[in-house]
Structure formats: structure tokens, C-alpha cells
Design an enzyme around this catalytic site. Structure first.
Site, short mmCIF file in Angstrom:
data_model
loop_
_atom_site.label_atom_id
_atom_site.label_comp_id
_atom_site.label_asym_id
_atom_site.label_seq_id
_atom_site.Cartn_x
_atom_site.Cartn_y
_atom_site.Cartn_z
N SER A 26 65.31 48.82 42.36
CA SER A 26 65.64 48.20 43.65
C SER A 26 64.46 47.43 44.24
O SER A 26 64.33 47.32 45.46
CB SER A 26 66.12 49.27 44.63
OG SER A 26 65.10 50.22 44.84
N GLY A 27 63.58 46.92 43.38
CA GLY A 27 62.54 46.01 43.86
C GLY A 27 63.14 44.62 44.02
O GLY A 27 64.36 44.44 43.95
N ALA A 29 63.38 42.06 42.10
CA ALA A 29 64.18 41.52 40.99
C ALA A 29 65.58 42.13 40.99
O ALA A 29 66.59 41.42 40.97
CB ALA A 29 63.47 41.80 39.66
N ALA A 59 53.05 44.82 47.10
CA ALA A 59 52.46 43.51 46.83
C ALA A 59 51.93 42.95 48.14
O ALA A 59 52.69 42.63 49.04
CB ALA A 59 53.51 42.59 46.23
N GLY A 62 50.99 37.87 48.16
CA GLY A 62 52.01 36.89 48.44
C GLY A 62 52.90 36.52 47.28
O GLY A 62 53.00 37.25 46.30
N GLU A 126 44.81 32.06 45.50
CA GLU A 126 44.35 33.31 44.87
C GLU A 126 43.78 32.92 43.52
O GLU A 126 43.83 31.74 43.14
CB GLU A 126 45.52 34.30 44.71
CG GLU A 126 45.92 34.96 46.02
CD GLU A 126 47.07 35.95 45.88
OE1 GLU A 126 47.54 36.18 44.74
OE2 GLU A 126 47.50 36.48 46.91
N HIS A 243 43.72 45.04 38.15
CA HIS A 243 43.36 44.29 39.37
C HIS A 243 41.89 44.57 39.68
O HIS A 243 41.47 45.73 39.66
CB HIS A 243 44.25 44.72 40.54
CG HIS A 243 44.20 43.76 41.70
ND1 HIS A 243 43.07 43.61 42.49
CD2 HIS A 243 45.12 42.89 42.18
CE1 HIS A 243 43.31 42.69 43.40
NE2 HIS A 243 44.55 42.24 43.25
N ARG A 289 42.35 36.51 36.99
CA ARG A 289 42.03 37.93 37.16
C ARG A 289 41.36 38.57 35.94
O ARG A 289 40.44 39.35 36.07
CB ARG A 289 43.35 38.63 37.44
CG ARG A 289 43.26 39.80 38.29
CD ARG A 289 44.65 40.20 38.70
NE ARG A 289 45.06 39.57 39.93
CZ ARG A 289 46.27 39.73 40.48
NH1 ARG A 289 47.16 40.48 39.89
NH2 ARG A 289 46.56 39.14 41.61
N HIS A 350 47.38 47.39 37.00
CA HIS A 350 48.14 46.72 38.06
C HIS A 350 49.48 46.18 37.59
O HIS A 350 50.48 46.32 38.29
CB HIS A 350 47.27 45.58 38.59
CG HIS A 350 47.83 44.84 39.75
ND1 HIS A 350 48.12 45.44 40.95
CD2 HIS A 350 48.16 43.51 39.90
CE1 HIS A 350 48.59 44.54 41.80
NE2 HIS A 350 48.64 43.37 41.18
N GLU A 374 59.08 43.03 36.51
CA GLU A 374 57.92 43.45 35.70
C GLU A 374 58.32 44.04 34.35
O GLU A 374 57.61 43.86 33.35
CB GLU A 374 57.06 44.46 36.48
CG GLU A 374 55.79 44.84 35.74
CD GLU A 374 54.83 45.65 36.58
OE1 GLU A 374 55.06 45.81 37.80
OE2 GLU A 374 53.84 46.15 36.01
N ARG A 385 48.98 37.32 33.67
CA ARG A 385 49.83 36.73 34.72
C ARG A 385 48.98 36.10 35.82
O ARG A 385 48.00 36.68 36.28
CB ARG A 385 50.71 37.82 35.33
CG ARG A 385 51.51 37.34 36.53
CD ARG A 385 52.35 38.44 37.12
NE ARG A 385 51.56 39.54 37.62
CZ ARG A 385 51.05 39.61 38.85
NH1 ARG A 385 51.22 38.62 39.71
NH2 ARG A 385 50.36 40.66 39.23
C1 SIN Z 1 47.11 40.90 45.42
O1 SIN Z 1 47.48 40.80 46.58
O2 SIN Z 1 45.93 40.80 45.09
C2 SIN Z 1 48.14 41.19 44.34
C3 SIN Z 1 48.87 39.97 44.03
C4 SIN Z 1 49.46 39.98 42.64
O3 SIN Z 1 49.28 40.92 41.87
O4 SIN Z 1 50.09 38.99 42.30
#
Ligand code: SIN
Length: 553
Positions: A26-27, A29, A59, A62, A126, A243, A289, A350, A374, A385
Site C-alpha cells: 500500500s505504498g 505504487a 521518503a 521528493g 539532489e 544512502h 549517491r 536504502h 521498489e 537509482r
Molecule cells: C532523500 O530524501 O535523500 C531520499 C530520496 C531518495 O531516496 O530518492
């Protein structure tokens, strides 16, 4: 040896009436797909915890979409491809980025309030994004705002039946066609069968396989494990994203410090105060990342420490409080002031870049079984990603799935046939529950997490992966985890299957690329490894990438 079912469905079970589509998860997606389907079809949403509890909720940063010129989908496409380190499927990326803006329009229609600045939707950057294209809500509570509003929206619809706190056990298949789901009723603790014409797997990730993770406790790899047991192909599962900036609270919990903080200008510094990303990458702290994490590993080793600092002290205090209220107050609770103090951070598991392989319509290798979010591997993420591409991917591919299922359901409605097929799977009572007092579930989970973190985490090599495989092999076929109505044991069975797949794919891939870093093969090897690894029961396959085209071999 992985048994076919967690609980043998030939036991006496309750069989529910067929529905049009069962969505597991129920996220963003799962819910968005269910909402779309519910207009004309009967949908069931099975979810392991409360409706809201999903990775979507956590999350912060964004959701990415090129909604405003001068940014264009082409730019978003290029950034996604670069972040994916040669393994993104260009067509899957194109579908993602071209459809992203219309998904945002739908979210706004469903009541989601994105942050506004000077009358327009506010956009930030980001890691890996060369244009501001991240929409956010509540400052740093984007997932929370989306999930809250989607749940509210979905609850007001007639076409959806919700089964919260309900553990989906397995997918029922006949001749490689999915007939529905078996699950554990939380009230009776009995196995039940939910026949459905179509099933959508949207059950999220695997963070709980690791000691440190940004994911909620529900992320135990259930979707990958049940799809694999049912015979589905799993792709790119060696690529686990960590992350870089996660904060440990006073009570030992992990709290994400959003990448958006670096998007607004925060620095990463080593323990001596040096900005180490400047020399490492032209985008410095806003490098993709995997590159930031790789550099952090080096810096921590060189400075003999287990953290780096994130430094926002040069940024406007009022901006920080408005843009990052959750982070600001969480740090205050922990005796730190984001506007004045350097914050110790380290990395944590993450996101699973790969998962259950789908085509461009979200269809898995099993007929009538779709997957999004995911748990799925659409090919859009490659080896790493791009930040904030996950929520939008869940929406876009969920929308593709909706369109497919909607079209097919117009033709396919013989519930009698489906019930008969289900009946053919039920036989005399199968194996009885197996009680083994020697098995200590929590102890095995603890050892598994530790082993995965040390031996199959950010850095791996042949030897460490072998050691991890040893632990998994010891327990994976144990009857204690099968034919049990103990949910925690069933979760462990799923964790073992998912761990086995990660270890297997990571052992096969003898190179370093993106989020898969092998100490014994430190370089990227395009000649031998510019391809995807596909794992299916008793089968290993590859998808070759040539001139940007992805061809199964
Ligand atoms: C974050 O806010 O750093 C996570 C965003 C993500 O994993 O896309």
C-alpha cells in the site's frame, strides 16, 4: 533448496470469492494502481502493516519530474542514464521521465500539496540531477504527504477492499499463470486463498536484510521471495543502494538526513573538517549517491572514523527551519542545532535497484502477475537509482499496469474457471507444521543482518560472499520456516531467499559498477559485464546491452 510455498496450500484453507485484481502493498505504487483500477473493477489491497506504513511514508526529499522549462524530459533522461552507470534500459527510462509530469498533475488532483514558492511549485536538486526538478511537500515530508493523501483518497472509494495487517504468503500459479495470493489472516492465524484475475506485486524493499537501514521494519524482501518461489525472473538484485547521510539518534534509531539538504547547499566534511567531495567529482556533494558513498568509505578509512559530517551551518537558518522542519526538530531532540552544529552521519541500506523483472508494461515473467515500485526491476534504475526517481517510477509503472489490466479485464471475467483452477491446486492435507525448538528466529535474523552488512554490503569480494552464502545455505531449506503460521518465521524465510539472490548475483558479477563494489574486481568491466543478471529457479540468464539495446541471451 527453496520450497515452492511457505505454507502448503493443499492444507484445509478458506477460499475467498475471486476479485478482479489483488494488489500486494500500500505504498505509492500499490495504492495509486489500486485507485486507478477501482473505477471499474473490484480491487483488493493486501498490506502487511497499517495502510500508511510503507517506505513511501519515509521518503523525505521528493519526487522528480521535469515539469518546468528550461528543464526538459531529455535532461531528466540523461541524468538518470548517467546515474545508472551503463545499465539503465533507455526505453524504460524514457517511459519514466516522459510520463512523470502527468503523474504530478494526477497527484495534485488527488489533493497532494506540493511546496510553493512565489506562486509556483518549488523545485530543488539532489545528487546526480543537473537541473532543479525535485518537487517536495511539507518541506522534508514529501512521502508522508503523498501517502497520507492517497490513503484518504483511496478510503473514500467504493471499489477497494483493504486487508491491513495481513501477511501475503505466496503467489498461486498454474502453468506459469498467477491465479491469486495466499495469505495469513491476522485474526484467525489461518491460511486463506484470494483468487484474482490479476495480481500486482508492490510490496517494497529489502532494507531489513542489513543491520543499518532507512527502511521500516516491514521491508523484509517478501515480494522478491514470493515471486522467486513462484518462478518469476529476478534482475539486477546485486545493486543495493546505500544512502550516504543517515543520523543515529540518542536512542540508537536511524534517521534520514535528506539528500535535498545537500541540494540546498549543505557540505560533506571529513572528521578534520575537509570537504572531501570537491576533489572527487565535478558535482561535489551532489554527485550520484553511489559515488558519494564510495568516497565516504575511502575517507572514513583514511581518517580512521565511522562517520563524516554534514554541514549546513553556512545556510540561512530560516530557510533550514522551513525547508527541513522534520530534520531540524529531530536533531534538536538529539541536542543538535542544524543551523549551528556539524552533524555526524554515515550510510545505511536504502533501496533495492533491481527486483522482480518486468517488461515496459509492468508484466513479470509470470502471466497475469504485474509488479511496480521498489520490488520491481523495470530497467529504469540500472546500477544506481537517481535520487527521487523511486516515487515517480512507482506511479508511472503503476499507471502502465492499470492500463494493461483495465484492457484485459474487459474480456476476462469467468470467475467459475478461476475457482476451478484454484481447486485443482488444493488437495489432501499437506505437511504438518514443523516445530523445531533449536531454531531461534530472532538470533538467525540478527546473524543474517550482520553477515549481509559485513560480507555482502557496500563492499564485497568472492570470499566474503562465500561466507555469507554459507550462513544462508545453513537455514534456507529448513522445514522450520515452512508450513508455519508464525509470521516472523515466514519473514525470515523470505529474508533468506532474498539474501541468497543478492549473494548469488553479487558473486557472479565480477566487476565494480554503481552500487555493486567488489574489492577483488575494483574496476568497471564493460566488455564482460555490461549486462544484466537474471535469476530464476534453477536458471541463470543474462540480458546483453549492446548499443543501448537490451537483448535477452
Ligand atoms: C532523500 O530524501 O535523500 C531520499 C530520496 C531518495 O531516496 O530518492
Amino acid at each position: 533448496m527453496v520450497p515452492r510455498y511457505l505454507i502448503d496450500p493443499s492444507q484445509k484453507v478458506k477460499v475467498h470469492k475471486p476479485c478482479d485484481c489483488t494488489v500486494i502493498g500500500s505504498g505509492i505504487a500499490g495504492l495509486s494502481t489500486a485507485i486507478r483500477l477501482s473505477g471499474r473493477h473490484r480491487v483488493k489491497v493486501i498490506t502487511k502493516s497499517s495502510l500508511r506504513e510503507s517506505t513511501t511514508w519515509y521518503a523525505q526529499g521528493g519526487i522528480a519530474a521535469a515539469i518546468k522549462k528550461p528543464d526538459l524530459w531529455k535532461n531528466h533522461y540523461e541524468d538518470t542514464i548517467i546515474a545508472g552507470q551503463g545499465l539503465c534500459d533507455p526505453k524504460a527510462v524514457e517511459i519514466l521521465v516522459k510520463n512523470a509530469p502527468r503523474m504530478i498533475e494526477d497527484l495534485i488532483e488527488q489533493g497532494i500539496n506540493f511546496d510553493i514558492s512565489e506562486g509556483e511549485i518549488s523545485l530543488t536538486t539532489e545528487g546526480g540531477h543537473r537541473h532543479p526538478r525535485i518537487l517536495h511537500a511539507g518541506g522534508d515530508a514529501t512521502g508522508e504527504e503523498i501517502e497520507k493523501k492517497l490513503v484518504k483518497y483511496a478510503r473514500n472509494l467504493d471499489g477497494i477492499q483493504f486487508l491491513p495487517n495481513y501477511f501475503a504468503m505466496d503467489l498461486l500459479t498454474l502453468d506459469n499463470r498467477c491465479l491469486g495470493v495466499t495469505g495469513l489472516n491476522p485474526h484467525t492465524n489461518m491460511l486463506e486463498i484470494h483468487p484474482s484475475f490479476f495480481t500486482v506485486l508492490a510490496s517494497g524493499g529489502i532494507g531489513q536484510l542489513y543491520e543499518l537501514s532507512t527502511n521500516p521494519p516491514i521491508s523484509t524482501g517478501d515480494g522478491v521471495a514470493m515471486a522467486y518461489r513462484a518462478g518469476a525472473a529476478v534482475m539486477d538484485i546485486e545493486f543495493i543502494q546505500f544512502h550516504p547521510t543517515v543520523f543515529k539518534t540518542k536512542d540508537g534509531k536511524l534517521f534520514l538526513i535528506s539528500e535535498a539538504l545537500r541540494g540546498e547547499g549543505a557540505f560533506l566534511k571529513d572528521k578534520h573538517g575537509k570537504r572531501f567531495m570537491i576533489d572527487a567529482h565535478p558535482q561535489a556533494e551532489l554527485a550520484p549517491r553511489d559515488i558519494v558513498v564510495k568516497e565516504m568509505v575511502k575517507v572514513m578509512k583514511a581518517t580512521d572514523s565511522n562517520f563524516v559530517y554534514i554541514d549546513a551551518t553556512h545556510l540561512s537558518p530560516s530557510m533550514l527551519k522551513v525547508r527541513f522542519p522534520n530534520i531540524y526538530y529531530k536533531l534538536l531532540e538529539n541536542g543538535l542545532n542544524l543551523t549551528k552544529d556539524l552533524i555526524k552521519v554515515s550510510f545505511a541500506a536504502h533501496y533495492m535497484n533491481g527486483g522482480v523483472k518486468t517488461d515496459y508494461e509492468g508484466l513479470t515473467s509470470i502471466e497475469d502477475l504485474y509488479s511496480c515500485g521498489e520490488v520491481s526491476a523495470t530497467g529504469a534504475h540500472g546500477a544506481n537509482r537517481l535520487a527521487s526517481n523511486s516515487l515517480i517510477e512507482g506511479l508511472v509503472y503503476g499507471w502502465n499496469i492499470y492500463r494493461q489490466i483495465d484492457k484485459k479485464l474487459m474480456r476476462k471475467r469467468s470467475g467459475g474457471k478461476l475457482q476451478k483452477e484454484i481447486g485443482s491446486l488444493l488437495g489432501p492435507v499437506g505437511q504438518q507444521e514443523h516445530h523445531d525448538k533449536q531454531i531461534d528466529t530472532e538470533d538467525i535474523i540478527h546473524r543474517l543482518k550482520k553477515t549481509m552488512s559485513l560480507k555482502a554490503g557496500i563492499s564485497r569480494d568472492g570470499e566474503s560472499l562465500n561466507e555469507a552464502a554459507g550462513l544462508v545455505k545453513r537455514y534456507i531449506g529448513s522445514p522450520a520456516f515452512y508450513n508455519t503460521s508464525d509470521k516472523r518465521k515466514a519473514e525470515l524465510a523470505n529474508m533468506l531467499v532474498t539474501a541468497m539472490l543478492i549473494i548469488k548475483a553479487a558473486s557472479l558479477r565480477k566487476e565494480s559498477r554503481g552500487t555493486h563494489q567488489r574489492i577483488d574486481f575494483p574496476d568497471k568491466d564493460d566488455k564482460r559485464w555490461k549486462k544484466h543478471i537474471l535469476l530464476q529457479k534453477d536458471k541463470i540468464g543474462y540480458i546483453e546491452v549492446k548499443d543501448g539495446r537490451h537483448t535477452k541471451s
